[in-house]
Scaffold this motif. Structure first.
Motif, short mmCIF file in Angstrom:
data_model
loop_
_atom_site.label_atom_id
_atom_site.label_comp_id
_atom_site.label_asym_id
_atom_site.label_seq_id
_atom_site.Cartn_x
_atom_site.Cartn_y
_atom_site.Cartn_z
N PRO A 130 0.84 -1.21 0.00
CA PRO A 130 0.00 0.00 0.00
C PRO A 130 0.87 1.25 0.00
O PRO A 130 2.05 1.21 0.35
N THR A 131 0.26 2.35 -0.38
CA THR A 131 0.97 3.62 -0.29
C THR A 131 1.09 4.03 1.17
O THR A 131 0.35 3.57 2.04
N GLY A 158 -6.72 -3.45 -1.69
CA GLY A 158 -7.38 -2.96 -0.48
C GLY A 158 -6.50 -3.05 0.76
O GLY A 158 -5.71 -3.99 0.91
N VAL A 159 -6.64 -2.08 1.66
CA VAL A 159 -5.89 -2.04 2.92
C VAL A 159 -6.63 -2.87 3.96
O VAL A 159 -7.82 -2.67 4.21
N ALA A 160 -5.93 -3.81 4.60
CA ALA A 160 -6.54 -4.67 5.62
C ALA A 160 -6.45 -4.05 7.01
O ALA A 160 -7.36 -4.22 7.82
N ASP A 200 -1.69 -4.81 3.70
CA ASP A 200 -2.75 -5.43 2.90
C ASP A 200 -2.92 -6.89 3.29
O ASP A 200 -2.21 -7.41 4.18
N ALA A 201 -3.85 -7.58 2.64
CA ALA A 201 -4.16 -8.96 3.01
C ALA A 201 -3.00 -9.91 2.80
O ALA A 201 -2.92 -10.97 3.42
N SER A 206 3.33 -0.93 3.94
CA SER A 206 3.70 0.33 3.29
C SER A 206 4.90 0.97 3.96
O SER A 206 5.26 0.61 5.09
N PRO A 207 5.50 1.96 3.32
CA PRO A 207 6.46 2.81 4.03
C PRO A 207 5.74 3.55 5.15
O PRO A 207 4.51 3.71 5.11
#
Length: 326
Positions: A130-131, A158-160, A200-201, A206-207
């Motif tokens: 993710p971003t 999608g973000v989990a 994410d899943a 992400s950073p």
């Protein structure tokens, strides 16, 4: 202390001054730690779940917590901590978790209520993280807590969840639909640096967000940021000819579930109440007996036991008079 009928009180919440429960004892009659309250479980990815609970308050004190997955012990956690990530799980699977406190001899107390979480489906060949969460901000809430917020991340699948870090240490996770949290249990007059990472899943992380640097207030304070809000108090005349005090309030925003409150009536602690089932996350109400005389003026406040085992600040004080016209 009387309010609603005794059986109804004990079914919905435990009123410590009236229900008479003193917890669990072993075969030798020793008192064992109480069951942890406020247990929650949130899937962090397709293979992990974040489990959190309130630090148990009571005697004897807990020296350790044990987390069970579907009845099997999977983690041991020091007494000062009240959250853990359970990993190596299967995607698209529902798991049930309970937590027990151990005393100094390693004897377990009562198990917590069961909570369940379902891991999301696995995502094939997902190696894109993710971003970074954007616009991370925060503010101190007195001397012992901070409120953090951030702008949501984006991800092709999608973000989990979001992971909260204090320095280099992960201290909490929240669901992917949330963009704010409150961190309690901090030291007064201390500088902290917080960052947020999205997951994410597929467990791609992400950073970090930009660092949020905050310094808690020095010394003790009145804990306004952790006090119940919208506090109201009225009285009514019951069918038994006695007057009752009716309270309503909104729980303070904290990282976890508030299950215990303390009521201060006329500058004295009147009762502590503990929800024995699901604690309210929105408006809460409680009614209790205050006497049979009209024209008696009462002052009342309420405060919450925070998930980190410390008392929050008192609400604003309300003043009511029995039998007064509304």
């Amino acid at each position: 202390m009387r309010g609603v009928p005794h059986g109804l009180i004990c079914g919905l919440l435990l009123v410590l001054t009236s229900c008479g429960s003193d917890g669990q004892r072993d075969d030798q009659g020793r008192q064992l730690p109480p069951a942890p309250m406020g247990v929650t479980a949130v899937a962090g990815s397709a293979t992990s779940v974040h489990v959190m609970w309130n630090l148990a308050s009571g005697d004897p004190a807990a020296t350790q917590y044990v987390v069970y997955r579907d009845g099997t012990k999977v983690k041991e956690v020091p007494a000062a901590e009240h959250m853990v990530d359970i990993t190596r799980l299967e995607p698209s699977t529902t798991y049930t978790f309970t937590v027990r406190a151990l005393d100094a001899d390693g004897a377990p107390g009562l198990p917590s209520e069961q909570v369940s979480a379902t891991t999301p489906a696995a995502v094939a060949a997902d190696d894109q993280a993710p971003t970074s969460p954007g616009r991370a901000n925060g503010r101190t809430v007195g001397s012992g807590s901070v409120q953090l917020s951030w702008q949501k991340s984006t991800d092709d699948r999608g973000v989990a969840s979001y992971d909260i870090y204090q320095g280099d240490s992960k201290i909490h996770s929240v669901g992917g639909g949330l963009t704010a949290t409150v961190v309690t249990g901090l030291r007064a007059g201390t500088s902290y640096s917080f960052t947020v990472k999205a997951r994410d899943a597929a467990d791609n992380v992400s950073p970090p967000s930009s660092a949020v640097r905050l310094t808690t207030a020095a010394g003790s304070d009145d804990g306004k940021g952790t006090a119940p809000t919208d506090f109201r108090a009225t009285t009514h005349l019951g069918d038994d000819g006695a007057y009752y005090l009716d309270l309503s309030w909104t729980p303070p925003p904290v990282d976890g579930v508030i299950t215990e409150y303390q009521i201060l009536l006329d500058a004295k602690v009147t009762t502590s109440l503990v929800w024995g089932t699901t604690a309210p996350s929105g408006k809460a109400t409680y009614s209790f007996y205050v006497g049979r005389d009209a024209g008696v003026k009462h002052r009342v406040r309420i405060r919450a036991m925070l998930p980190d085992g410390t008392w929050g600040g008192y609400s604003a004080e309300a003043t009511v008079t029995t039998g007064a016209k509304k």
